[in-house]
Design a protein around this motif. Structure first.
Motif, mmCIF file in Angstrom:
data_model
loop_
_atom_site.group_PDB
_atom_site.id
_atom_site.type_symbol
_atom_site.label_atom_id
_atom_site.label_comp_id
_atom_site.label_asym_id
_atom_site.label_seq_id
_atom_site.Cartn_x
_atom_site.Cartn_y
_atom_site.Cartn_z
ATOM 1 N N SER A 263 0.913 -1.216 0.170
ATOM 2 C CA SER A 263 0.136 -0.054 -0.095
ATOM 3 C C SER A 263 0.797 1.195 -0.026
ATOM 4 O O SER A 263 0.746 2.136 -0.872
ATOM 5 C CB SER A 263 -0.781 -0.120 1.370
ATOM 6 N N GLU A 264 1.623 1.239 0.876
ATOM 7 C CA GLU A 264 2.896 2.311 0.964
ATOM 8 C C GLU A 264 3.691 2.532 -0.431
ATOM 9 O O GLU A 264 3.751 3.669 -1.134
ATOM 10 C CB GLU A 264 3.914 2.037 1.956
ATOM 11 N N PHE A 265 4.090 1.485 -0.909
ATOM 12 C CA PHE A 265 4.712 1.813 -2.200
ATOM 13 C C PHE A 265 3.911 2.231 -3.357
ATOM 14 O O PHE A 265 4.181 3.152 -4.367
ATOM 15 C CB PHE A 265 5.359 0.195 -2.607
ATOM 16 N N LEU A 266 2.493 1.780 -3.364
ATOM 17 C CA LEU A 266 1.542 2.249 -4.486
ATOM 18 C C LEU A 266 1.540 3.755 -4.452
ATOM 19 O O LEU A 266 1.119 4.310 -5.165
ATOM 20 C CB LEU A 266 0.313 1.287 -4.417
ATOM 21 N N THR B 51 3.000 -6.405 -13.183
ATOM 22 C CA THR B 51 2.302 -6.945 -12.092
ATOM 23 C C THR B 51 1.304 -8.187 -12.377
ATOM 24 O O THR B 51 0.788 -8.060 -13.404
ATOM 25 C CB THR B 51 1.677 -5.915 -10.905
ATOM 26 N N HIS B 52 1.246 -9.047 -11.401
ATOM 27 C CA HIS B 52 0.037 -9.955 -11.341
ATOM 28 C C HIS B 52 -1.156 -9.410 -10.638
ATOM 29 O O HIS B 52 -2.144 -10.118 -10.567
ATOM 30 C CB HIS B 52 0.294 -11.243 -10.711
ATOM 31 N N ILE B 53 -0.794 -8.415 -9.802
ATOM 32 C CA ILE B 53 -1.653 -7.891 -8.692
ATOM 33 C C ILE B 53 -2.666 -7.085 -9.242
ATOM 34 O O ILE B 53 -2.238 -5.918 -9.570
ATOM 35 C CB ILE B 53 -0.881 -7.618 -7.312
ATOM 36 N N LEU B 54 -3.881 -7.567 -9.688
ATOM 37 C CA LEU B 54 -4.668 -6.440 -10.570
ATOM 38 C C LEU B 54 -5.441 -5.494 -9.602
ATOM 39 O O LEU B 54 -5.426 -4.332 -10.030
ATOM 40 C CB LEU B 54 -5.711 -7.439 -11.095
ATOM 41 N N ALA B 55 -5.383 -5.745 -8.293
ATOM 42 C CA ALA B 55 -5.963 -4.696 -7.406
ATOM 43 C C ALA B 55 -4.765 -3.724 -7.430
ATOM 44 O O ALA B 55 -5.178 -2.411 -7.342
ATOM 45 C CB ALA B 55 -6.298 -5.427 -6.091
ATOM 46 N N ASP B 56 -3.702 -3.849 -7.521
ATOM 47 C CA ASP B 56 -2.618 -2.799 -7.495
ATOM 48 C C ASP B 56 -2.836 -2.018 -8.615
ATOM 49 O O ASP B 56 -2.640 -0.703 -8.761
ATOM 50 C CB ASP B 56 -1.348 -3.179 -7.488
ATOM 51 N N VAL B 57 -3.070 -2.730 -10.001
ATOM 52 C CA VAL B 57 -3.354 -1.823 -11.285
ATOM 53 C C VAL B 57 -4.543 -0.993 -11.148
ATOM 54 O O VAL B 57 -4.580 0.144 -11.397
ATOM 55 C CB VAL B 57 -3.501 -2.911 -12.294
ATOM 56 N N GLU B 58 -5.487 -1.275 -10.466
ATOM 57 C CA GLU B 58 -7.091 -0.634 -10.464
ATOM 58 C C GLU B 58 -6.633 0.585 -9.436
ATOM 59 O O GLU B 58 -7.366 1.396 -9.749
ATOM 60 C CB GLU B 58 -7.905 -1.657 -9.915
ATOM 61 N N ARG B 59 -5.733 0.408 -8.420
ATOM 62 C CA ARG B 59 -5.465 1.410 -7.716
ATOM 63 C C ARG B 59 -4.616 2.618 -8.382
ATOM 64 O O ARG B 59 -5.015 3.625 -8.002
ATOM 65 C CB ARG B 59 -4.656 0.943 -6.597
ATOM 66 N N VAL B 60 -3.537 2.287 -9.077
ATOM 67 C CA VAL B 60 -2.712 3.244 -9.366
ATOM 68 C C VAL B 60 -2.540 3.667 -10.765
ATOM 69 O O VAL B 60 -2.141 4.620 -11.376
ATOM 70 C CB VAL B 60 -1.409 3.333 -8.846
ATOM 71 N N ALA B 61 -2.991 2.725 -11.688
ATOM 72 C CA ALA B 61 -2.483 2.785 -13.305
ATOM 73 C C ALA B 61 -3.551 3.587 -13.709
ATOM 74 O O ALA B 61 -5.127 3.458 -13.613
ATOM 75 C CB ALA B 61 -2.420 1.264 -13.678
#
Ligand code: ATP
Length: 299
Positions: free
Chosen positions: A170-173, A189-199
């Motif tokens: 979370s901090e990194f994103l 990434t494979h972590i799609l929630a990360d993509v949804e959060r910042v991309a």
């Protein structure tokens, strides 16, 4: 303007064709989430963009200049964070950044101001602690500081969050998102929630090609299957409701898909149910997640 242009690139290892006529662009200022299954070719693509491997066919341009294998001049404006950054553990964060700055021929005076600036940006203390005592999250943040040191126009991060715990991720994103005004970012990434959060743009690599490359909103609009999920007290009620409203029943749940206006659809569904004394115990409006879309694209 496009920062990156990949044109009809082929790459094989032995008899395995990894990239197959791959073409895509990344516009300036984007945070581009580069996703694909294990072995889809994300790292291979990034290595080609960095000139770290040879291309079988096709071309790659960065900032309008061609990328060459080996000492490519285009790398002067690229910052790279590999998936597992390696450090000299006996150094402090500042010593390590000074070492990296010297390697890229940054002026000592510039480094004097730039290093504390970068450490503060990534939230690392400028003290005498050695890298060997750093957590994975701290190492990843030091990696970003190193990658940004020389003010790159493009930052490439290979699976930057995969080794981090939820808090570290979370901090990194948050940090990645805060860099948006400073540089264009490509992260795999494979972590799609990360993509949804910042991309703000997403590319899905599958069968050696980018099957999708658009803004998250446009992709959602294209692949959207809007759903209303209704829950009933009993399975019998759910069955009856599913026949009535042409939904898909599973146990006590019924899912109705729609393409038009939510209010109109919900109104019609509820009117039909209530006219038949079928009262749902819960009703949810659900939008497709990037994960739903990803699974549809690679199906
Ligand atoms: N140097 C190499 N020699 C032989 N095969 C390779 C080499 N580098 C990559 N490959 C193969 O190419 C394919 C793509 O690998 P790559 O690492 O680019 O995928 P990826 O999408 O980054 O996967 P992951 O998400 O698992 O990291 C894989 O099948 C991999 O085994």
């Amino acid at each position: 303007m496009n920062v990156l242009e990949v044109n009809h690139v082929n790459k094989h290892f032995g008899d395995k064709q990894v990239l197959h006529d791959l073409s895509f662009t990344v516009p300036e200022g984007a945070i581009f989430g580069f996703v694909g299954e294990n072995g889809a070719g994300k790292t291979t693509t990034m290595k080609l963009i960095l000139g770290l491997d040879t291309i079988d066919a096709g071309t790659i341009n960065l900032f309008g200049q061609p990328v060459h294998y080996g000492e490519t001049a285009t790398n002067q404006a690229v910052g790279y964070l590999p998936d597992v950054p390696e450090y000299y553990n006996y150094m402090t964060a500042a010593e390590y950044l000074r070492f990296c700055g010297r390697l890229t021929a940054m002026a000592p005076d510039e480094l004097k101001t730039r290093i504390p600036e970068m450490l503060s940006l990534v939230g690392l203390p400028n003290n005498k602690h050695r890298i060997r005592g750093f957590s994975r999250g701290m190492k990843q943040r030091l990696g970003i500081a190193q990658a940004l040191l020389n003010r790159p126009k493009l930052l490439i991060c290979d699976e930057p969050t995969s080794a981090l715990d939820p808090a570290g991720r979370s901090e990194f994103l948050t940090l990645l998102a805060s860099l948006k005004t400073q540089t264009t970012i490509i992260f795999s990434t494979h972590i799609l929630a990360d993509v949804e959060r910042v991309a703000d743009r997403v590319g899905i690599l599958h069968h050696g090609q980018l099957q999708v490359n658009d803004t998250l909103a446009a992709i959602k609009a294209q692949y959207a299957v809007n759903q209303i999920v209704l829950s009933f007290e009993t399975e019998a009620q759910a069955k009856q409701a599913a026949t009535l409203i042409q939904g898909k029943q599973n146990a006590q749940r019924v899912v109705v898909t729609y393409h038009d206006d939510y209010t109109e659809t919900a109104n019609a569904v509820l009117s039909q149910l209530l006219a038949n004394q079928l009262v749902p115990v819960a009703m949810d409006r659900s939008e497709p997640s990037l994960e739903d879309i990803f699974l549809e694209v690679i199906a």
